[in-house]
Enzyme design. Structure first.
Site, PDB file in Angstrom:
ATOM      1  N   HIS A 157       0.842  -1.197   0.000  1.00  0.00           N
ATOM      2  CA  HIS A 157       0.000   0.000   0.000  1.00  0.00           C
ATOM      3  C   HIS A 157       0.885   1.258   0.000  1.00  0.00           C
ATOM      4  CE1 HIS A 157      -3.828   2.002   1.898  1.00  0.00           C
ATOM      5  NE2 HIS A 157      -3.827   2.067   0.556  1.00  0.00           N
ATOM      6  N   ASP A 161      -5.592   4.286   3.981  1.00  0.00           N
ATOM      7  CA  ASP A 161      -7.018   4.403   3.694  1.00  0.00           C
ATOM      8  C   ASP A 161      -7.738   4.931   4.931  1.00  0.00           C
ATOM      9  OD1 ASP A 161      -6.639   3.407   1.178  1.00  0.00           O
ATOM     10  OD2 ASP A 161      -7.220   1.351   1.706  1.00  0.00           O
ATOM     11  N   HIS A 236     -14.171   4.454   0.489  1.00  0.00           N
ATOM     12  CA  HIS A 236     -13.141   4.892   1.420  1.00  0.00           C
ATOM     13  C   HIS A 236     -12.334   6.013   0.749  1.00  0.00           C
ATOM     14  CE1 HIS A 236     -10.820   2.154  -1.120  1.00  0.00           C
ATOM     15  NE2 HIS A 236      -9.709   2.768  -0.684  1.00  0.00           N
ATOM     16  N   HIS A 238      -8.461   6.996  -0.268  1.00  0.00           N
ATOM     17  CA  HIS A 238      -7.041   6.643  -0.346  1.00  0.00           C
ATOM     18  C   HIS A 238      -6.251   7.956  -0.298  1.00  0.00           C
ATOM     19  CE1 HIS A 238      -3.394   4.520  -1.546  1.00  0.00           C
ATOM     20  NE2 HIS A 238      -3.139   5.569  -2.352  1.00  0.00           N
TER      21      HIS A 238
END
Length: 264
Positions: A157, A161, A236, A238
């Site tokens: 990642h 998030d 969500h 990011h």
């Protein structure tokens, strides 16, 4: 016994000098005693009254003295009136001067207060513009930075998030300029902002955008609404922090935000 040839019972009349002397003596007696009756002529003899002040000339003397007193009293009254007028004018001038001074002081005070308020407002705005905020209010990090998994093309990642329902307001974390606003491939609808310190922040998977490229944004300003566009498993936000505008220049977003005063 005979003493002369003058006939008995006959008297020689007084001489002219004797009569004149007697007349002088009578006038002197009148001037000394003020007695008028015994020496008055036929006109005075017909009256029992003494001569009036008009007859003696005394009335004219009294009238002149009274007039002099009136003139002096009038002069004093005029002087007093002039002094009263001057005092009134001075009092009015002093009052006007005090009023003007008070007005000037009030204006200077109001100006100083206004300038102080403006300085305070500018300082407050400067602080606000230099302040960083979280990209979402009342949220939390649901996926950490560098978390592994097959969902990310890099194998981990590249951001964090934030939990958010679809349509939640997403805000710029700090003052900056929008350098990207639109479709971003796997990021879906995204916004990239360049900040004053040369760093960049990215906001991905938005359902809609509120800004355009070239627009300047301030801390807390809405830039879009959260969603699930692009490579996303559900609504969500990011969020990435970068040293450059391009993918692959990411840095730890949590450390970045904390270094700018944001508590997560």
């Amino acid at each position: 016994m005979a003493f002369g040839s003058r006939a008995a019972g006959k008297h020689r009349g007084s001489s002219r000098l004797s009569r004149k002397t007697a007349g002088y003596a009578g006038v002197a007696a009148l001037a000394t005693t003020g007695v008028v009756g015994t020496l008055a002529g036929p006109a005075f003899a017909a009256s029992d009254k003494a001569p009036s002040t008009e007859d003696t000339g005394l009335n004219a003397v009294v009238t002149a003295a009274d007039l002099a007193g009136d003139v002096e009293a009038q002069a004093q009254a005029q002087q007093a009136a002039a002094e009263a007028t001057a005092a009134k004018e001075k009092a009015e001038a002093d009052a006007k001067a005090r009023a003007a001074e008070a007005k000037q002081k009030a204006e200077e005070k109001a100006k100083a207060e206004r300038e102080a308020a403006e300085r305070a407002a500018r300082e407050e705005e400067r602080k606000r513009l230099n302040t960083f905020v979280s990209p979402l209010d009342d949220s939390y990090v649901s996926t950490q930075y560098r978390a592994g998994g097959g969902m990310w093309s890099s194998g981990s990642h590249t951001g964090i998030d934030f939990h958010a329902a679809s349509g939640t307001s997403v805000q710029a974390v700090g003052l900056g300029t929008v350098v990207e606003a639109g479709w971003g491939g796997a990021y879906g609808n995204n916004v990239v902002i360049k900040h004053a310190d040369g760093t960049y922040t990215q906001y991905g998977h938005l359902s809609s955008l509120s800004v355009s490229v070239g627009q300047q944004v301030t801390p807390g300003q809405q830039i879009g609404l959260s969603g699930s566009t692009g490579n996303s498993s559900g609504p969500h936000l990011h969020f990435e922090a970068r040293t450059g505008a391009s993918y692959g220049s990411d840095i730890d977003p949590i450390s970045y935000l904390r270094s700018h005063g944001v508590n997560l």
